[in-house]
Motif scaffolding. Structure first.
Motif: not given
Length: 276
Positions: A185, A218-220, A244, A247
């Protein structure tokens, strides 16, 4: 007397029902295996990750600022309700640097700047990199001799990689089949991989999973890998239930002209895929 004994017994019951206060331990680049883990006598990083007996589920291990040279394997073991937290000390910059290490003949977990073999631990806010400036290898294949050390490897259940910077390694994060119920994350993942005579190698995230557990990515922010941004691929295990969300991936596979990388490859290999 009997009233005093009743009061003491009642107090004991109250204390037994109170949650234990989580401890804070400290690590420094100049810490030692003989340290106590206090601010004045910090541990070495290797000592802290070996899960000293004083570390309990719910505790926090702070990494003081500086460069931690080498490769490290964590055996820290928390619980689902009380994970251990390993984080960069507020206001400082802690960097794990594997640039002086060549993983020839090493076990798979030792090929990583941070290999995670323990369970239910959150790794947060620090940096994992490789300062070796050589980005080519004369031998073809994904595991050539004298390769770069990979970034973070997840090999066990319930771990989280949160808000970390992982860059210039052979591969950013490897999340393998035994690493069930894990989460990746909010990380910044960039410039990972190398160029070989056959093709560019190295992904931002290489991930596998087996149902029924779900892995969350998540949210990379994932950019400028030598090969893929996120690579969910297998010929022998599974890539089931990988979620996923949110991202951002760009410029992956474009460092070397003519490369065939891209943002996401999911469901590759010879097995059927189950979705969450």
């Amino acid at each position: 007397m009997w009233r005093r004994r009743i009061s003491e017994a009642f107090l004991g019951l109250l204390l037994a029902g109170r949650p234990l206060v989580a401890a804070e331990c400290f690590v420094s680049p100049t810490g030692t295996d003989r340290g106590s883990g206090s601010q004045k006598a910090p541990w070495s990083l290797g000592k802290a990750l070996s899960h000293p007996g004083t570390v309990k589920p719910g505790d926090t291990i702070w990494l003081r600022g500086g460069r931690y040279a080498g490769v490290f394997t964590s055996y820290l073991t928390g619980t689902a309700v009380a994970p251990i937290k390993v984080g960069q000390y507020p206001g400082e910059r802690a960097t794990l640097d594997s640039g002086t290490v060549t993983p020839n003949g090493a076990s798979e977990s030792a090929m990583y700047g941070l290999g995670v073999n323990g369970t239910y631990t959150w790794y947060m806010d620090f940096e994992v990199t490789n300062s070796n400036t050589t980005r080519t290898n004369p031998t073809a294949g994904s595991n050539p001799p004298n390769e770069r050390v990979f970034g973070v490897g997840l090999f066990a259940r319930g771990n989280k990689i949160i808000n970390m910077a992982i860059h210039d390694t052979a591969q950013g994060i490897g999340s393998w089949t035994p690493a069930t119920d894990s989460e990746i994350y909010g990380n910044l993942i960039y410039y990972n991989g190398w160029d070989g005579p056959d093709r560019p190698h190295g992904h931002g995230i290489y991930i596998q999973n087996q149902a029924p557990s779900v892995k969350h990515v998540t949210d990379n922010i994932i950019f400028d890998q030598f090969d893929m941004g996120v690579h969910a691929y297998t010929t022998a295990t599974s890539v089931d239930n990988i979620k996923l969300e949110g991202n951002t991936a760009f410029n992956n596979g474009f460092i070397v002209p003519g490369a065939s990388g891209g943002a996401f490859l999911t469901g590759g290999g010879s097995t059927a895929v189950q979705h969450p």
